[in-house]
Design an enzyme around this catalytic site. Structure first.
Site, short mmCIF file in Angstrom:
data_model
loop_
_atom_site.label_atom_id
_atom_site.label_comp_id
_atom_site.label_asym_id
_atom_site.label_seq_id
_atom_site.Cartn_x
_atom_site.Cartn_y
_atom_site.Cartn_z
NE ARG A 1 -4.29 -1.30 0.16
CZ ARG A 1 -4.46 -2.40 -0.59
NH1 ARG A 1 -3.50 -2.78 -1.42
NH2 ARG A 1 -5.60 -3.08 -0.54
CD GLU B 1 -3.06 3.16 -5.53
OE1 GLU B 1 -4.03 2.49 -5.91
OE2 GLU B 1 -2.11 2.68 -4.90
CG HIS C 1 -3.28 -0.91 -6.83
ND1 HIS C 1 -3.72 -0.21 -5.73
CD2 HIS C 1 -3.32 -2.23 -6.46
CE1 HIS C 1 -4.02 -1.06 -4.75
NE2 HIS C 1 -3.78 -2.29 -5.18
C1 8YV Z 1 -7.08 -4.43 -5.26
C2 8YV Z 1 -5.43 -5.13 -3.72
O1 8YV Z 1 -7.93 -4.70 -4.23
O2 8YV Z 1 -5.85 -7.25 -2.83
C3 8YV Z 1 -5.70 -6.07 -2.61
O3 8YV Z 1 -5.74 -5.62 -1.47
O4 8YV Z 1 -4.84 -4.11 -3.53
C4 8YV Z 1 -5.93 -5.39 -5.11
O5 8YV Z 1 -6.27 -6.69 -5.34
C5 8YV Z 1 -7.92 -4.47 -6.46
O6 8YV Z 1 -7.18 -4.12 -7.54
C6 8YV Z 1 -9.02 -3.43 -6.30
O7 8YV Z 1 -10.10 -3.66 -7.00
#
Ligand code: 8YV
Length: 324
Positions: free
Chosen positions: A233, A262, A281
């Protein structure tokens, strides 16, 4: 009337549509937050991507029974508020660990061998008379990989990095002696890991204790020849400090798949730097993986709509049964 399910991710539609037999399935996105809040009035199950599921949204969702995160991180969900209101929060652990680890290894290799710069060089320089020689990269074999957070994704990175003959150390708030033996990795305290690693990769969830975990002090502790990779993150890294580190040469480079804001604004100073790789991402963004994630969401929602406990509650809600 069937209960209403709202899906805030756009793919794979067919998997989400399989809830059609028990629910009325609708999809976002919405033009504005107001429109989303209006829609939430009669939603019983929500598939949440990156949209904040905060108190305001929950206040507008009196019928909501389950928030199914499309992912493993749930820092965008107000868990306390959901629990208080008897709303299940589910997630998709395991479904994406190898996929995020693949990206992490890809970024590590790109950093070591300057693959992105090499591509730009071929397109703009190579054939020019008197063009500069392309700089040498470094080997992965024998290099120290420092994994911060040896959970599902961190462990998968360790397994893959082993195949590249890297020496692997990890830091975690919990020492994992079984994993140390099984994976052949050694524990280092946080500071030693920063000081000794050639590559540092982050695999911790975003929470109060990890926000800004990598700041000026930590970047200065790293070797000048080292690289930082973040597929967890954005806010785990203090981006201003990282920018300074990259222009002043405290570290050699970085690869970032996640950012404090983002999408990363086009005027972010990071965009101008050559020693940073930026991806949008895409940690879990593989077709098979996204289908697996959607299937888990669907199972969780189906269970809750049938009055059962969902199979993948987040750890904070493990063992809780909500009757609504
Ligand atoms: C995003 C992620 O959730 O698993 C996670 O926590 O960051 C990703 O898989 C996904 O791209 C959001 O839709």
């Amino acid at each position: 009337m069937k209960p209403k399910v709202l899906i805030l991710v756009d793919w794979p539609k067919d998997v989400f549509m399989s809830l059609n037999d028990v629910a009325d399935v609708g999809f976002g996105p919405f033009e504005s937050r107001e429109e989303l809040l209006e829609e939430m009035r009669d939603v019983e199950a929500l598939v949440a991507g990156v949209t904040p599921v905060d108190r305001e949204l929950l206040e507008n969702a009196p019928k909501l029974k389950v928030v199914a995160r499309f992912g493993v991180g749930y820092d965008n969900v107000d868990v306390e508020e959901c629990t208080k209101r008897g709303i299940y929060v589910t997630y998709t652990p395991n479904a994406l660990s190898d996929t995020v680890a693949d990206l992490t290894m890809g970024l590590i290799i790109c950093l070591a061998r300057k693959i992105l710069q090499a591509d730009r060089y071929v397109r703009t320089e190579w054939a020019k008379p008197g063009s500069l020689k392309f700089p040498l990269g470094v080997d992965l074999s024998g290099k120290v990989l420092g994994i911060i957070g040896l959970g599902r994704i961190g462990s998968s990175v360790a397994r893959k990095a082993k195949a590249f003959n890297m020496r692997i150390t990890y830091y975690d708030v919990i020492r994992r002696e079984n994993l140390e033996r099984n994976l052949g990795v050694s524990y280092a305290d946080f500071n030693s890991l920063l000081k000794t690693s050639d590559f540092v990769t982050l695999h911790v969830p975003l929470m109060d204790a990890t926000r800004g975990l990598i700041g000026e002090r930590e970047l200065k502790a790293m070797k000048e020849t080292s690289y930082l990779v973040n597929t967890s993150r954005g806010p785990i890294i203090d981006e201003d400090a990282l920018y300074k580190a990259l222009i002043e040469g405290w570290i050699a480079g970085a690869a970032l798949d996640v950012f404090t804001e983002e999408p990363l604004p086009l005027d972010s100073p990071l965009i101008k730097l050559n020693n940073v790789i930026l991806t949008p991402h895409i940690g879990s963004a593989a077709a098979e993986t996204r289908r697996r994630m959607a299937e888990m969401d669907v199972k969780n929602i189906r269970s809750v709509l049938m009055g059962k406990v969902p199979p993948n509650p987040i750890p904070e809600q493990k063992g809780l049964v909500f009757k609504r």
